[in-house]
Design an enzyme around this catalytic site. Structure first.
Site, PDB file in Angstrom:
ATOM      1  N   ALA A  64       0.868  -1.167   0.000  1.00  0.00           N
ATOM      2  CA  ALA A  64       0.000   0.000   0.000  1.00  0.00           C
ATOM      3  C   ALA A  64       0.910   1.224   0.000  1.00  0.00           C
ATOM      4  O   ALA A  64       2.049   1.155   0.477  1.00  0.00           O
ATOM      5  CB  ALA A  64      -0.881  -0.011   1.236  1.00  0.00           C
ATOM      6  N   GLU A 110      -0.696  -9.156  -0.526  1.00  0.00           N
ATOM      7  CA  GLU A 110      -2.107  -9.442  -0.203  1.00  0.00           C
ATOM      8  C   GLU A 110      -2.968  -9.393  -1.468  1.00  0.00           C
ATOM      9  O   GLU A 110      -3.873 -10.212  -1.643  1.00  0.00           O
ATOM     10  CB  GLU A 110      -2.604  -8.445   0.843  1.00  0.00           C
TER      11      GLU A 110
END
Ligand code: HXC
Length: 256
Positions: A64, A110
């Site tokens: 992220a 992820e």
């Protein structure tokens, strides 16, 4: 508006390429928005059977975007509700083949674990280094990595922040195939084309069914993980860890 992803179709395969190479495809909020919209558009397009999600040679995605989180706090994290988007990726019914090369870290790892088949370059490196930033995985990492590799490897990767090589990831059951670096995308396309020739409904139900095996009782784990992820934004160490990354220095964690 910058194109954070590139989209094309080849025969019955929809291809999405993450397109922030200078930031190693760090997943900022705009990229995630565009990615989910593209996945859902492909999922409802009757001409397409399979989706390929690719990164670049140097990185699938290095996590992220830390700049989006460094000044965040627990209230803002909860209100941001970013995980609603991740839930939508989880609900895509067509198979997603990931083409992975280079860094595949944090939210990038992820995201990869949301895909169904993972084709990795021999150069790929996998990890959940959130611990180095004073936080922990938040988009399913503690649950999906543990299910894929078992507790011992998951604890090692998540608590130490170390990366797994492509060979280790293959041995641990995290990826489907490892190929020479020049073939990671073409192999993913080959796999996608093979699946595109199968009966679409059988493919859809087979995917659904494998996920059922993989995900039973996952919801509870995700719920738990999410709350803890939010909670870490109440700590000094989250600020320190992310600030230190941006200032290119070592963090000084105090446990506060
Ligand atoms: C923002 C990032 C980034 C990230 C890399 N960059 N990763 N920016 N967020 N996650 C930027 C760098 O700041 C740099 O920008 C450029 O990309 C190139 O990176 P370098 O660090 O110069 O490259 P290199 O020395 O080769 O190191 C590669 C690396 C390192 C080992 C992958 O970049 C790194 O450690 N990145 C952070 C990995 C990480 O901690 N990921 C987890 C994030 S938290 P400039 O402008 O300097 O060129 C997370 C939580 C998910 O994912 C929660 C749920 C959504």
């Amino acid at each position: 508006m910058a194109e954070e992803i590139l989209i094309e179709t080849q025969d019955r395969v929809g291809v999405i390429t993450l397109n922030r190479p200078k930031q190693l495809n760090a997943l900022n909020l705009e990229l995630m928005k565009q990615l989910v919209a593209a996945l859902e558009a492909f999922d409802t397009d009757d001409n397409l059977r399979v989706i390929v999600l690719a990164g670049g040679e140097r990185a699938f995605a290095a996590g992220a975007d830390i700049n989006d989180m460094a000044d965040s706090n627990v209230v803002e994290q909860v209100k941001r509700n970013q995980f609603a988007r991740w839930e939508r990726i989880r609900r895509i019914s067509k198979p997603i083949v990931a083409a992975v090369s280079g860094h595949c870290l944090g939210g990038g790892c992820e995201l990869m674990m949301h895909c169904d088949i993972i084709i990795a370059s021999e150069t790929a490196q996998f990890g959940q280094p959130e611990i180095n930033l004073g936080v922990m995985p938040g988009a399913g990492g503690t649950q999906r990595l543990t299910r894929a590799t078992g507790k011992a490897t998951a604890m090692d990767v998540i608590l130490t922040g170390r990366t797994l090589s492509a060979a280790e990831a293959l041995a641990a059951g995290l990826v489907s195939r490892v190929v020479p670096k020049e073939h990671f995308f073409s192999e993913a396309m080959k796999v996608a084309r093979t699946i595109a020739q199968k009966a679409p409904l059988a493919v859809r139900f087979a995917k659904e069914s494998v996920l059922k095996a993989h995900e039973t009782a996952l919801s509870e784990g995700l719920e738990y993980e999410r709350k803890l992820f939010y909670l870490l934004f109440a700590t000094q160490d989250q600020r320190e860890g992310m600030k230190a990354f941006i200032e290119k220095r070592k963090p000084n964690f105090t446990g506060e």
